[in-house]
Design a protein around this motif. Sequence first.
Motif, mmCIF file in Angstrom:
data_model
loop_
_atom_site.group_PDB
_atom_site.id
_atom_site.type_symbol
_atom_site.label_atom_id
_atom_site.label_comp_id
_atom_site.label_asym_id
_atom_site.label_seq_id
_atom_site.Cartn_x
_atom_site.Cartn_y
_atom_site.Cartn_z
ATOM 1 N N ALA A 209 0.821 -1.209 0.000
ATOM 2 C CA ALA A 209 0.000 0.000 0.000
ATOM 3 C C ALA A 209 0.857 1.262 0.000
ATOM 4 O O ALA A 209 0.496 2.267 -0.625
ATOM 5 N N ARG A 210 1.994 1.231 0.687
ATOM 6 C CA ARG A 210 2.839 2.430 0.797
ATOM 7 C C ARG A 210 3.440 2.870 -0.525
ATOM 8 O O ARG A 210 3.928 3.996 -0.646
ATOM 9 N N SER A 211 3.416 2.009 -1.522
ATOM 10 C CA SER A 211 3.982 2.374 -2.829
ATOM 11 C C SER A 211 2.980 3.117 -3.710
ATOM 12 O O SER A 211 3.320 3.553 -4.809
ATOM 13 N N ALA A 212 1.740 3.274 -3.231
ATOM 14 C CA ALA A 212 0.651 3.723 -4.093
ATOM 15 C C ALA A 212 0.474 5.234 -4.109
ATOM 16 O O ALA A 212 0.412 5.874 -3.052
ATOM 17 N N ASP A 213 0.344 5.785 -5.312
ATOM 18 C CA ASP A 213 -0.145 7.155 -5.470
ATOM 19 C C ASP A 213 -1.652 7.187 -5.251
ATOM 20 O O ASP A 213 -2.198 8.185 -4.777
ATOM 21 N N ILE A 214 -2.315 6.090 -5.637
ATOM 22 C CA ILE A 214 -3.752 5.916 -5.439
ATOM 23 C C ILE A 214 -3.948 4.650 -4.614
ATOM 24 O O ILE A 214 -3.472 3.574 -5.007
ATOM 25 N N LEU A 215 -4.624 4.765 -3.484
ATOM 26 C CA LEU A 215 -4.888 3.611 -2.628
ATOM 27 C C LEU A 215 -6.393 3.455 -2.469
ATOM 28 O O LEU A 215 -7.067 4.353 -1.957
ATOM 29 N N ILE A 216 -6.910 2.314 -2.926
ATOM 30 C CA ILE A 216 -8.341 2.023 -2.827
ATOM 31 C C ILE A 216 -8.507 0.814 -1.919
ATOM 32 O O ILE A 216 -7.885 -0.226 -2.136
ATOM 33 N N VAL A 217 -9.341 0.953 -0.904
ATOM 34 C CA VAL A 217 -9.479 -0.091 0.113
ATOM 35 C C VAL A 217 -10.920 -0.572 0.143
ATOM 36 O O VAL A 217 -11.847 0.209 0.360
ATOM 37 N N ALA A 218 -11.100 -1.887 -0.085
ATOM 38 C CA ALA A 218 -12.442 -2.469 -0.132
ATOM 39 C C ALA A 218 -12.378 -3.870 0.445
ATOM 40 O O ALA A 218 -12.401 -4.866 -0.275
ATOM 41 N N ASP A 228 0.744 3.986 8.715
ATOM 42 C CA ASP A 228 1.971 3.476 8.116
ATOM 43 C C ASP A 228 1.718 2.682 6.837
ATOM 44 O O ASP A 228 2.652 2.130 6.253
ATOM 45 N N TRP A 229 0.470 2.629 6.396
ATOM 46 C CA TRP A 229 0.142 2.004 5.116
ATOM 47 C C TRP A 229 0.149 3.020 3.970
ATOM 48 O O TRP A 229 0.046 2.625 2.812
ATOM 49 N N VAL A 230 0.237 4.298 4.267
ATOM 50 C CA VAL A 230 -0.080 5.331 3.279
ATOM 51 C C VAL A 230 1.139 6.160 2.912
ATOM 52 O O VAL A 230 1.838 6.685 3.788
#
Length: 312
Positions: A209-218, A228-230
Amino acid sequence: MSEQTSPETAGAKLIDGKAFARNLREQTRLEVTAFHEKHAVTPGLAVVLVGNDPASEVYVRNKALETHHVGMRSFMHMLPETTSEASLLKLIDRLNDDPEIHGILVQLPLPKHIDPHRITNAISPNKDVDGLGEVNAGRLSVGLPGIIPCTPLGCLMLLKSELGDLRGLNATVIGASNLVGKPMALLLLNEGCTVSVGHIDTKEPAALARSADILIVATGKNGLVKHDWVKPGATVIDVGITRVPTANGKTKLVGDVAFAEVAPIAGRITPVPGGVGPMTIACLLRNTLKAARMSVGDKGCKESGQKNWLPY
């Protein structure tokens, strides 16, 4: 979109899904009027609910209300818990053959004695406004036009409104369900993102998750994603929604993202409630209008009076 922030967000921009959905519904209402004037056809949506789950009943009635508000016709079928799979399939066959019905939605989950995959795939692909049947899922997987599942479509609309061109961005989807995670990943891939998908067997989801410019959580697991995931400045779309008790004996809605922890780090974030949720019904109405247009061979207005990225 709103530039609103609050003390809890500490600089992150709140993505106002409620306002976006309101504007999208109004645009749909205008297009439904124009469509009726051109073809003398009123888009019709049939919603089928099996059983008496209170939350599903409220959700289904809200769908009917919003359908009427944009000038469409709503056909409700409230069936008892004991309805057999064969009886439900017969109803779907009738709805498939009914020219006044342009969209069919069977509310999930279904009772355990009914196979949801069989029911979903019994719906005509051109009336599959949930976009969950194998034909529409397959068309999405190869980048062909089709009916896109409502929640992923709503997420994409919010992302494009906020970020514009998504090409080249790193996007991570946490959750791999057929309802949200998989179609969301395909939509992002079709937009030119570099896409990763985390799921229950992913060994280090936080690192992914930390590598993401866009993080979508479902995922349906409230508060799963911590600070620390973002990645700092990332755009975070929280699809999850769970009702939890509060200290005063009441309840509140929360998402899959620990909002108070993540908002100060993210560049943009959807709240729960008021983020993705309102977009789902708004996109269902868009899909119903699209299905009605398909039934008469009308391609409609691609820009739909919004921006040139709006799918139809």
